[in-house]
Design an enzyme around this catalytic site. Structure first.
Site, mmCIF file in Angstrom:
data_model
loop_
_atom_site.group_PDB
_atom_site.id
_atom_site.type_symbol
_atom_site.label_atom_id
_atom_site.label_comp_id
_atom_site.label_asym_id
_atom_site.label_seq_id
_atom_site.Cartn_x
_atom_site.Cartn_y
_atom_site.Cartn_z
ATOM 1 N N LYS A 198 3.026 -13.846 7.793
ATOM 2 C CA LYS A 198 2.428 -12.875 8.745
ATOM 3 C C LYS A 198 2.507 -13.348 10.023
ATOM 4 O O LYS A 198 2.682 -12.715 10.966
ATOM 5 C CB LYS A 198 0.735 -13.084 8.314
ATOM 6 C CG LYS A 198 -0.206 -12.568 7.184
ATOM 7 C CD LYS A 198 0.352 -10.990 7.144
ATOM 8 C CE LYS A 198 1.653 -10.600 6.614
ATOM 9 N NZ LYS A 198 1.911 -10.028 5.352
ATOM 10 N N HIS B 10 9.989 -35.010 1.915
ATOM 11 C CA HIS B 10 11.370 -34.953 1.267
ATOM 12 C C HIS B 10 12.177 -34.321 2.595
ATOM 13 O O HIS B 10 13.455 -34.064 2.107
ATOM 14 C CB HIS B 10 11.257 -34.367 0.159
ATOM 15 C CG HIS B 10 10.504 -34.875 -0.874
ATOM 16 N ND1 HIS B 10 10.937 -36.089 -1.499
ATOM 17 C CD2 HIS B 10 9.387 -34.654 -1.524
ATOM 18 C CE1 HIS B 10 10.270 -36.663 -2.204
ATOM 19 N NE2 HIS B 10 9.092 -35.568 -2.405
ATOM 20 N N LYS C 214 7.976 -0.494 7.623
ATOM 21 C CA LYS C 214 7.011 -0.641 6.626
ATOM 22 C C LYS C 214 7.695 -0.380 5.124
ATOM 23 O O LYS C 214 7.106 -1.136 4.381
ATOM 24 C CB LYS C 214 5.759 0.534 6.629
ATOM 25 C CG LYS C 214 4.466 0.507 6.031
ATOM 26 C CD LYS C 214 3.906 -0.747 6.235
ATOM 27 C CE LYS C 214 2.717 -0.965 5.130
ATOM 28 N NZ LYS C 214 2.263 -2.347 5.026
ATOM 29 N N ARG D 151 -4.392 8.641 6.024
ATOM 30 C CA ARG D 151 -5.222 7.634 5.106
ATOM 31 C C ARG D 151 -4.277 7.510 3.785
ATOM 32 O O ARG D 151 -4.554 7.001 2.720
ATOM 33 C CB ARG D 151 -6.609 8.138 4.532
ATOM 34 C CG ARG D 151 -7.297 7.848 5.962
ATOM 35 C CD ARG D 151 -8.942 8.358 5.670
ATOM 36 N NE ARG D 151 -9.461 7.774 6.638
ATOM 37 C CZ ARG D 151 -10.257 6.535 6.658
ATOM 38 N NH1 ARG D 151 -10.475 6.014 5.395
ATOM 39 N NH2 ARG D 151 -11.064 5.985 7.480
ATOM 40 N N GLU E 218 2.851 -16.830 2.560
ATOM 41 C CA GLU E 218 2.184 -15.762 3.367
ATOM 42 C C GLU E 218 1.698 -15.844 4.527
ATOM 43 O O GLU E 218 1.811 -14.928 5.435
ATOM 44 C CB GLU E 218 1.227 -15.070 2.336
ATOM 45 C CG GLU E 218 0.492 -13.786 2.742
ATOM 46 C CD GLU E 218 1.419 -12.697 2.906
ATOM 47 O OE1 GLU E 218 2.559 -12.944 2.621
ATOM 48 O OE2 GLU E 218 0.982 -11.640 3.587
ATOM 49 N N TRP F 68 -6.244 10.355 -3.265
ATOM 50 C CA TRP F 68 -5.329 9.162 -3.628
ATOM 51 C C TRP F 68 -5.782 8.867 -4.847
ATOM 52 O O TRP F 68 -6.943 8.395 -5.150
ATOM 53 C CB TRP F 68 -5.733 8.100 -2.496
ATOM 54 C CG TRP F 68 -4.826 6.806 -2.654
ATOM 55 C CD1 TRP F 68 -5.210 5.817 -3.684
ATOM 56 C CD2 TRP F 68 -3.754 6.496 -1.922
ATOM 57 N NE1 TRP F 68 -4.506 5.101 -3.358
ATOM 58 C CE2 TRP F 68 -3.419 5.284 -2.469
ATOM 59 C CE3 TRP F 68 -2.944 7.168 -0.950
ATOM 60 C CZ2 TRP F 68 -2.401 4.576 -2.167
ATOM 61 C CZ3 TRP F 68 -1.702 6.605 -0.600
ATOM 62 C CH2 TRP F 68 -1.507 5.328 -1.078
ATOM 63 N N GLU G 101 5.818 -12.537 11.471
ATOM 64 C CA GLU G 101 6.069 -11.191 11.513
ATOM 65 C C GLU G 101 5.645 -10.527 12.985
ATOM 66 O O GLU G 101 6.309 -9.696 13.551
ATOM 67 C CB GLU G 101 5.488 -10.318 10.531
ATOM 68 C CG GLU G 101 6.243 -10.465 9.268
ATOM 69 C CD GLU G 101 5.619 -9.491 8.153
ATOM 70 O OE1 GLU G 101 4.317 -9.830 7.578
ATOM 71 O OE2 GLU G 101 5.979 -8.516 7.813
ATOM 72 N N CYS H 203 -8.888 8.453 -0.388
ATOM 73 C CA CYS H 203 -9.531 10.127 -0.261
ATOM 74 C C CYS H 203 -10.153 10.282 1.030
ATOM 75 O O CYS H 203 -10.664 9.458 1.694
ATOM 76 C CB CYS H 203 -10.364 10.272 -1.584
ATOM 77 S SG CYS H 203 -9.868 9.689 -3.126
ATOM 78 N N ASN I 3 -15.606 10.847 -2.695
ATOM 79 C CA ASN I 3 -14.892 10.035 -2.485
ATOM 80 C C ASN I 3 -15.529 8.785 -3.016
ATOM 81 O O ASN I 3 -16.965 8.757 -2.960
ATOM 82 C CB ASN I 3 -14.792 9.564 -0.828
ATOM 83 C CG ASN I 3 -13.773 10.570 -0.372
ATOM 84 O OD1 ASN I 3 -13.160 11.256 -1.151
ATOM 85 N ND2 ASN I 3 -13.418 10.132 1.159
ATOM 86 N N GLY I 4 -14.899 7.447 -3.604
ATOM 87 C CA GLY I 4 -15.586 6.673 -3.919
ATOM 88 C C GLY I 4 -15.582 6.432 -5.544
ATOM 89 O O GLY I 4 -14.507 7.004 -6.148
HETATM 90 C C1 F6R Z 1 5.386 -8.310 5.013
HETATM 91 C C2 F6R Z 1 5.693 -7.005 4.397
HETATM 92 C C3 F6R Z 1 6.821 -7.039 3.810
HETATM 93 C C4 F6R Z 1 6.756 -6.409 2.259
HETATM 94 C C5 F6R Z 1 8.177 -6.358 1.627
HETATM 95 C C6 F6R Z 1 8.249 -5.652 0.300
HETATM 96 O O1 F6R Z 1 3.990 -8.254 5.673
HETATM 97 O O2 F6R Z 1 4.896 -6.105 4.363
HETATM 98 O O3 F6R Z 1 7.498 -8.580 3.349
HETATM 99 O O4 F6R Z 1 5.795 -7.092 1.490
HETATM 100 O O5 F6R Z 1 9.047 -5.489 2.439
HETATM 101 O O6 F6R Z 1 7.432 -4.362 0.164
HETATM 102 P P1 F6R Z 1 6.635 -3.616 -0.915
HETATM 103 O O7 F6R Z 1 5.575 -4.463 -1.249
HETATM 104 O O8 F6R Z 1 6.441 -2.454 -0.461
HETATM 105 O O9 F6R Z 1 7.852 -3.598 -1.896
#
Ligand code: F6R
Length: 602
Positions: A482, A501, A597, A27, A478, A75, A485, A2, A99-100
């Site tokens: 990261k 293996h 994204k 945001r 993960e 939000w 990427e 928010c 907010n909060g």
């Molecule tokens: C990695 C990343 C992607 C998403 C994937 C699924 O940092 O952001 O691997 O996790 O594209 O996206 P969502 O979670 O939006 O379905």
């Protein structure tokens, strides 16, 4: 997350508020609203969706002369994104934005309802305005009534209140959520971050927790528990993009640091003293359900995979996890006794959405765990649990993973409680750990500095193996995701016991192994796996609470009492490592090459 704006002065208020809210758009929000008092005339407008909708609704509204005004972008966390749930919230003659999260809002709401107050929204915020008007009835001094109101609030808040009972004054309070006051001559501005007031105010005061007060033309008074305070204004910065990052170099970095706050938001109202509570789930939601299938992509898949250990262990429920793009074409055998869960930050990922549609077509009960209310995946699911991470701007997901993992951990315990498969002692142990999770993800400056220094040794080589066992295996996946990427270096996550293996053939001094070595889970097993790698001269970066003599580099973690606390603490280490390697390589951390994204195509 928010956003709040406020303005007191002679300039046109609608434009100042709408411009300010526009600056907070980054945001994320799903509804917006403004309220203005000019003379004794009170006007209020709200709209769901984008700010253009609010602009359209206010297009023939203008203000002239001195007045006070507040605005908000919401939000959704408590209640759907509807106009009634949008701020400002109205009492009989006052408006509030907030907010909060007010943690004791249920108690306050019941008390007010017993006094005959009718609530229009499902929000916690509405309690503030009714409580204020109740206090004002018995105490005609508006400021005292406001002070009394604030004293009853528990939780996090940044709030502005305006009232026809004192139409020249904006009342404000801050505790746990950001709020600042901007100054330019007699004009006074409020905002939840710098961006809305840059270019308008020249000086700023950042309110501290526990501060509250009021602003009139040419007069701002600030109080705390010790009474009135003197305060020092500072010159306001002028760079908007830098301001959006709250002083961090990258959105990803900001989001890593934000994790403690959003994890706190995620558990509020859900982790109670002796049980897990999801207002989203009916009492009989798990009736007739004997197994779970989870479908997701990328980071969301990794959080799902970690949760499969927890569903089986705590919930005693069979749990399969599928990559959505694979699931769609494997002609899966689907039964109505299986709950189908999708996990998605954006709620728009095409493969996950299509998998969900398949499950629905097969008559399965569906649940989504998502960060964006009203997204396609949420709308398509029977039920949704929101992760409350706030908008995530960095393409490499961090706080979304943290909050997904948190929700799934809570859900696994919830299943255990519903199905009576966990003892009271285990519930107590898990809840105690859950309440510590926001602390476990707090970034320690010294740790960040150490990872920064150490990262220079990891800019070359022929690849990284992240290894772990149990939930630390998905965390290894993960960590590797990261790193690849944003650094563009080859990295793989592997179950530690599986290295011998095949992959161990790659081991040499130019192979970097990031070993997740929790003390509270299979320590001796992973230790021997790492020893095997060390014997082949692999370079080892060990992350563990226990010093490990064979490590070339060592990052000592603090938590060692519960695997999930170790999980979250190590998650932060791997995120910071990826960030620092990427920065050293000169890459665009927030917008890595070839990535988007939200992946809305197959
Ligand atoms: C990695 C990343 C992607 C998403 C994937 C699924 O940092 O952001 O691997 O996790 O594209 O996206 P969502 O979670 O939006 O379905």
């Amino acid at each position: 997350m928010c956003g709040i704006v406020g303005y007191l002065g002679k300039n046109e208020k609608k434009e100042i508020l709408l411009d300010g809210l526009q600056e907070l758009e980054y945001r994320g929000y799903d509804s917006a609203g403004i309220a203005v008092i000019e003379g004794d005339k009170l006007n209020q407008f709200k709209a769901i969706g984008k700010l253009e909708n609010l602009r359209e609704k206010t297009k023939s509204f203008y203000t002239e002369g001195f007045g006070i005004s507040i605005g908000h972008t919401r939000w959704a966390t408590h209640g759907k994104p509807t106009e009634l749930n949008a701020h400002p919230h109205l009492g009989a003659y006052s408006y509030v934005v907030h907010n909060g999260i007010i943690e004791n809002y249920q108690e306050l709401k019941e008390e007010l309802q017993n006094d005959g107050v009718t609530f229009l929204s499902q929000t916690d915020t509405e309690t503030i305005v009714h409580l204020f008007e109740k206090n004002h009835k018995t105490n005609t001094n508006v400021f005292s009534a406001f002070e009394k109101t604030i004293a009853r609030l528990e939780g996090a808040y940044a709030t502005l209140l305006i009232t026809e009972a004192d139409p020249d004054t904006i009342y404000f309070a801050k505790n746990g959520s950001p709020m600042l006051i901007g100054f330019n001559g007699n004009d006074v501005y409020f905002a939840s971050s710098d961006t809305p007031i840059i270019g308008k105010a020249t000086e700023v005061y950042y309110l501290e927790d526990g501060e509250y007060g009021y602003a009139k033309e040419g007069e701002v008074k600030i109080f705390d528990a010790n009474g009135e305070k003197t305060f020092n204004k500072q010159t306001l910065a002028t760079d908007k993009v830098a301001a959006q990052k709250d002083g961090y170099r990258f959105f990803m970095e900001k989001e890593i640091y934000e994790q403690s706050q959003v994890m706190g938001d995620t558990i509020i109202g859900r982790v109670l003293d002796d049980r897990i509570y999801f207002e989203e789930l009916d009492k009989d939601f798990f009736e007739g359900i004997y197994a779970i299938t989870i479908c997701a992509c990328g980071t969301s898949y990794n959080s799902a995979l970690a949760s499969s250990y927890l569903f089986e262990r705590l919930g005693q429920m069979r749990c399969e996890v599928e990559i959505a793009s694979e699931f769609r074409y494997k002609e899966p055998f689907l039964t109505q006794k299986t709950l189908f869960i999708t996990i998605s930050q954006s709620g728009e990922t095409a493969d996950t959405l299509e998998a969900l549609k398949m499950a629905k077509a097969a008559g399965m009960k569906t649940l989504s765990i998502c960060n964006v209310d009203n997204s396609s995946i949420v709308r398509e699911s029977d039920t949704a649990i929101l992760t409350r991470a706030g908008v995530e701007k960095g393409v490499a997901s961090t706080k979304a993973f943290a909050t997904q993992s948190m929700v799934l951990w809570m859900l696994a315990l919830y299943v255990g409680q519903i199905k009576n498969t966990v003892s009271k002692d285990i519930v107590k142990r898990e809840i105690n750990a859950m309440l510590h999770a926001p602390k476990a993800v707090q970034v320690d400056d010294k740790l960040h500095e150490r990872i920064h220094r150490l990262s220079k040794r990891y800019l070359h080589g022929h690849g990284f193996f992240f290894i772990g066992r149990d939930v630390f295996y998905p965390l290894a996946l993960e960590g590797a995701l990261k790193l690849k990427e944003i650094s563009y270096l080859h990295a793989e996550g592997y179950p530690a016991g599986e290295m011998k293996h095949g992959p161990i053939a790659l081991a040499d001094s130019e192979l970097f192994t990031i070993a997740l070595m929790p003390k509270s889970m299979h320590y001796d097993k992973i230790k021997s796996n790492v020893e095997e790698l060390s014997a082949r001269d692999a370079t080892i970066l060990a992350i563990s609470p226990k010093p490990f003599e064979l490590a070339d580099d060592f990052i000592q973690t603090k938590y060692d009492s519960h695997p999930m606390l170790e999980f979250f603490e190590m998650m932060v280490v791997t995120q910071l490592l990826a960030l620092e390697v990427s920065v050293r390589l000169g890459n665009d951390v927030d917008m890595p090459r070839n990535l988007a994204k939200s992946v809305t195509v197959e």
